[in-house]
Design an enzyme around this catalytic site. Structure first.
Site, PDB file in Angstrom:
ATOM      1  N   GLY A  82       0.842  -1.200   0.000  1.00 13.00           N
ATOM      2  CA  GLY A  82       0.000   0.000   0.000  1.00 13.00           C
ATOM      3  C   GLY A  82       0.876   1.249   0.000  1.00 13.00           C
ATOM      4  O   GLY A  82       0.705   2.153  -0.831  1.00 13.00           O
ATOM      5  N   HIS A  83       1.853   1.284   0.923  1.00 18.32           N
ATOM      6  CA  HIS A  83       2.778   2.427   0.966  1.00 18.32           C
ATOM      7  C   HIS A  83       3.578   2.519  -0.337  1.00 18.32           C
ATOM      8  O   HIS A  83       3.804   3.608  -0.864  1.00 18.32           O
ATOM      9  CB  HIS A  83       3.776   2.272   2.112  1.00 18.32           C
ATOM     10  N   GLY A 122      -3.317   7.096   1.597  1.00 21.58           N
ATOM     11  CA  GLY A 122      -4.118   5.969   1.138  1.00 21.58           C
ATOM     12  C   GLY A 122      -5.583   6.147   1.486  1.00 21.58           C
ATOM     13  O   GLY A 122      -5.941   6.672   2.544  1.00 21.58           O
ATOM     14  N   SER A 147      -2.417  -3.659   5.611  1.00 25.14           N
ATOM     15  CA  SER A 147      -2.234  -2.783   6.780  1.00 25.14           C
ATOM     16  C   SER A 147      -1.069  -3.317   7.590  1.00 25.14           C
ATOM     17  O   SER A 147      -0.888  -4.543   7.693  1.00 25.14           O
ATOM     18  CB  SER A 147      -3.514  -2.810   7.633  1.00 25.14           C
TER      19      SER A 147
END
Ligand code: PAF
Length: 286
Positions: free
Chosen positions: A36-37, A147, A185
């Site tokens: 995600g990052h 995000g 996450s």
């Protein structure tokens, strides 16, 4: 790629870039980076000449009974990932660098921060707004990337930038999911194998809610009921909230007659997970 631990060093590097006419993108993170990052860093690298990633577990956004101490950390791995994804500078300050002794100035927000996660995390968004404002002052980015997974945070930061006339473009980026649908996450690492299997219920529940909306259901009560029903079919899942809110104001809606955010927080064992989708008529935006 450079690593800086001081505000002064970051400022002087960014000043030099700006002197050369280069644009700067900022990706604020608390580290323990995942895909995600990485998607935020990659996008920042595509859209800016230089990319700064901050890696800072911000103590003032954690409540007294939250997971500040146990929050996962692996700075070496974070640096490897930042470098290979296109970051130019990693800002990794100590808490004492960000918060001098007797620090007592905060950025706080009414309304948008009171519901959803703010209801159970009363100091969280004050901490987020404060650290993000500080990062904006330190890095002076042209664009900053967040995000959509933390949808309330994204809405709050957009509002802060608007209300305080901050000169930065906020770019919201899509949720990155595991193959089974679980939103990525850093906190997923807390889950036992059994809990990890159960956690898929969050995205399954949201998928049912989204399907109902796509098929024309507009009653918030009906949609949240459908989502809650799926969550309650998983014995390990304890829903904290299931809400349909206006995507800009985050006020609860009765009817989905405008862009809405369907947001959930669910405890799986002791781990609190969040997920969401945004729905608006026409092309979907999440
Ligand atoms: O989303 C996060 O990781 C944090 O809330 C942020 C934006 C880096 C502020 O500490």
């Amino acid at each position: 790629m450079k690593v800086s631990t001081t505000i002064a060093e970051v400022r002087s590097q960014v000043k030099e870039w700006k002197r050369q006419g280069l644009s700067v993108g900022l990706v604020p993170t608390m580290g323990y980076l995942h895909e995600g990052h990485q998607s935020l860093i990659a996008r920042a690298a595509r859209e800016n000449d230089r990319v700064v990633v901050s890696v800072f577990v911000n103590p003032i956004q954690f409540g007294p009974s939250e997971d500040l101490e146990s929050y996962p950390r692996d700075f070496e791995r974070d640096c490897t990932l930042c470098e290979k994804t296109g970051a130019d500078l990693v800002f990794h300050p100590e808490a004492s660098e960000m918060y001098a002794e007797n620090f007592c100035t905060y950025v706080d927000m009414d309304r948008l921060t009171k519901g959803l996660c703010g209801a159970s995390r009363p100091v969280h968004f004050r901490g987020v707004c404060t650290v993000v404002s500080k990062l904006f002052h330190i890095v002076t980015p042209d664009r900053a990337y967040f995000g959509q997974k933390d949808a309330q945070q994204l809405a709050v930061i957009k509002r802060m930038v608007r209300d305080l006339s901050m000169d930065v473009e906020i770019v919201g980026c899509p949720i990155i999911r595991e193959p089974d649908g679980l939103a990525k996450s850093s906190r997923n690492t807390y889950l036992s194998p059994q809990e990890r299997r159960a956690a898929v219920v969050l995205s399954q529940a949201l998928a049912e809610g989204r399907k109902a909306l796509a098929e024309g259901e507009r009653s918030a009560q009906a949609i949240t009921g459908i989502i809650r029903g799926v969550l309650e079919s998983e014995p390990l899942a304890q829903p904290e909230y299931v809400e349909l809110v206006d995507w800009e104001t985050l006020e609860p809606v009765e009817t989905a007659d405008r862009p809405v955010l369907a947001a959930i927080a669910v405890r799986i064992g002791t781990t609190r997970l969040i997920d969401n989708f945004v729905f608006e008529e026409g092309p979907e935006c999440n």
